[in-house]
Scaffold this motif. Sequence first.
Motif, short mmCIF file in Angstrom:
data_model
loop_
_atom_site.label_atom_id
_atom_site.label_comp_id
_atom_site.label_asym_id
_atom_site.label_seq_id
_atom_site.Cartn_x
_atom_site.Cartn_y
_atom_site.Cartn_z
N PRO A 61 0.80 -1.23 0.00
CA PRO A 61 0.00 0.00 0.00
C PRO A 61 0.83 1.28 0.00
CG PRO A 61 0.04 -0.97 2.19
CD PRO A 61 0.72 -1.95 1.27
N VAL A 62 2.13 1.17 0.34
CA VAL A 62 2.99 2.36 0.37
C VAL A 62 4.42 1.89 0.18
CG1 VAL A 62 3.32 2.27 2.88
CG2 VAL A 62 3.52 4.47 1.70
N ASN A 63 5.23 2.73 -0.45
CA ASN A 63 6.64 2.38 -0.63
C ASN A 63 7.38 2.50 0.70
OD1 ASN A 63 6.47 1.93 -3.42
ND2 ASN A 63 6.73 4.10 -3.88
N GLY A 64 8.12 1.45 1.04
CA GLY A 64 8.88 1.46 2.29
C GLY A 64 9.21 0.06 2.75
N ALA A 65 10.10 -0.02 3.72
CA ALA A 65 10.50 -1.30 4.28
C ALA A 65 9.54 -1.70 5.40
CB ALA A 65 11.93 -1.22 4.82
N ILE A 66 9.42 -2.99 5.64
CA ILE A 66 8.58 -3.48 6.71
C ILE A 66 9.35 -3.34 8.03
CG2 ILE A 66 7.42 -5.51 7.68
CD1 ILE A 66 6.94 -6.46 4.82
N ALA A 67 8.81 -2.49 8.92
CA ALA A 67 9.48 -2.21 10.20
C ALA A 67 9.09 -3.22 11.27
CB ALA A 67 9.14 -0.80 10.68
#
Length: 375
Positions: free
Chosen positions: A268-274
Motif C-alpha cells: 500500500p505504500v513504498n517502504g520497508a517493513i518495520a
Amino acid sequence: MSNFGLWATGSFIAVTLASCGPNGEYTGMRLDNFDPDFRGGWGGGLSTTQAAAAAMPRPQPDPGGVISYPGYQVAVARQGDSVSSISARLGLNAAQVAQYNAIDANTVLNAGAVVALPTRVAAAQPATVTARVPATNDRGATRTVTTTQPAPQPRQHVVASGETAWSIARRYGVGVNDLAQWNGLPADMAVRPGQRLMIPVAGAQPPRQSEVTTAPGSGSPTPQPPSASAALPAEKTAPAAAAVETPAAPDMGSTRTAASGSAKFRMPVNGAIARVYEKGKNEGIDISAAPGAAVSAAGAGTVAAVTRDVDQVPIIVVRHEGNLMTVYAGLDDVAVSKGQAVQAGTPLGKARSQGLVHFEVRNGFESVDPEKYLN
C-alpha cells in the motif's frame, strides 16, 4: 505509552465495521506513541539505557539561549517559543532556520527543544561542563576539586525517514532518555525526518565486567572466551583444486505455496517493513513510509468503512472478493469515502508524520499474514 496492542485483538475489525455510524467515528485505538523497536514492552533486558554509558548533562545555554561549540551552535527553546521567535531574538532569517531544521517556522516548540543554527551568532561564552578532578596542594595532599572545563562537542545526527528515537539511540550506543533530554524531545519521543539531533556525550562509563560484583545466588558474569582474544587454531582446508560434489538443484516449483505463487495484493505504500505480522501481538505489518507518501489500495474492492481513532487519526477498511478485507491506519488526508469502489493503486490518503503505516489483511474477521498476499 499508547495501547498499540489494540490492533492485536481479533474483534477490532468486527467492532469497527459494526460501530461505524453516519460520521464514521471510532474511539478504540491510539497511534501517537508507537515504539517501532518494541523495547518498551519487553522488559529491561532490551533497554538501550542498560547498554549505554551514562551521559553527562547537556551544557546550560548562555543568557541568549544559545549553546556554542567550536563546530556549530544550537538554540534552546523557551516556553512558547517557535523558530520565528528564536530567529527574531538572535537576528536570524526565520525561513532559513526553519528549512535547516525541517520544521515550520511558526510551530510551537517543546520547552528545552534544540534548534540548530545554520550560521553562527554572537554568544556570551562557549559551552562548559563542571567536572570533579583530583588536585594536590603544596603539602602533597590530594583532594578532589570542582572545575569548569570546555564542553566536548557532541556529534550531530540528521534524522532519516523511518528512524525513531530508539533506533538512533541504539545506533550511537546512548540511552534513549539521554537522547530525549539533550534534545528536548516530547513525551512520545517523536522525531521528524530532517530534524538535527545532538548525540549525548558519554559521562561515567559503566563498570568493566571484571569489576562487577554480583549478589550471592545471582550467578557470575560469563567470562570472555579465549577465542575473543587469541587466534583461532590452524585449520586443514581442502586444496582449491579438489573436486566438489554439486548437489542437485531443488525444484522450487514443487514447494511454492498458493499465496506466493499468486500474490493478490500490492504494497500500500513504498517502504520497508518495520514490524512483521505476529498473531496475537501484531495483527498486520508496519511499513516505514516518508511523511506525505501516497498510501493506496492494495487491491480492487469497495471501501467498507472510514473511521477514526480517539486522536481522530483515520482508519480505512476495504472489502475485497473472496471474503478478504484490508485495513490501513497511520494516514491522513483521506481521499475515499464509504461505499466507494477502488482499484489496486487507488489513492487512499497520505502517510502521517510518524513515518509508519499499519496494514492488515483479514479473512473474514480473522487476521492473516499480509506478506503471504503481497507481490
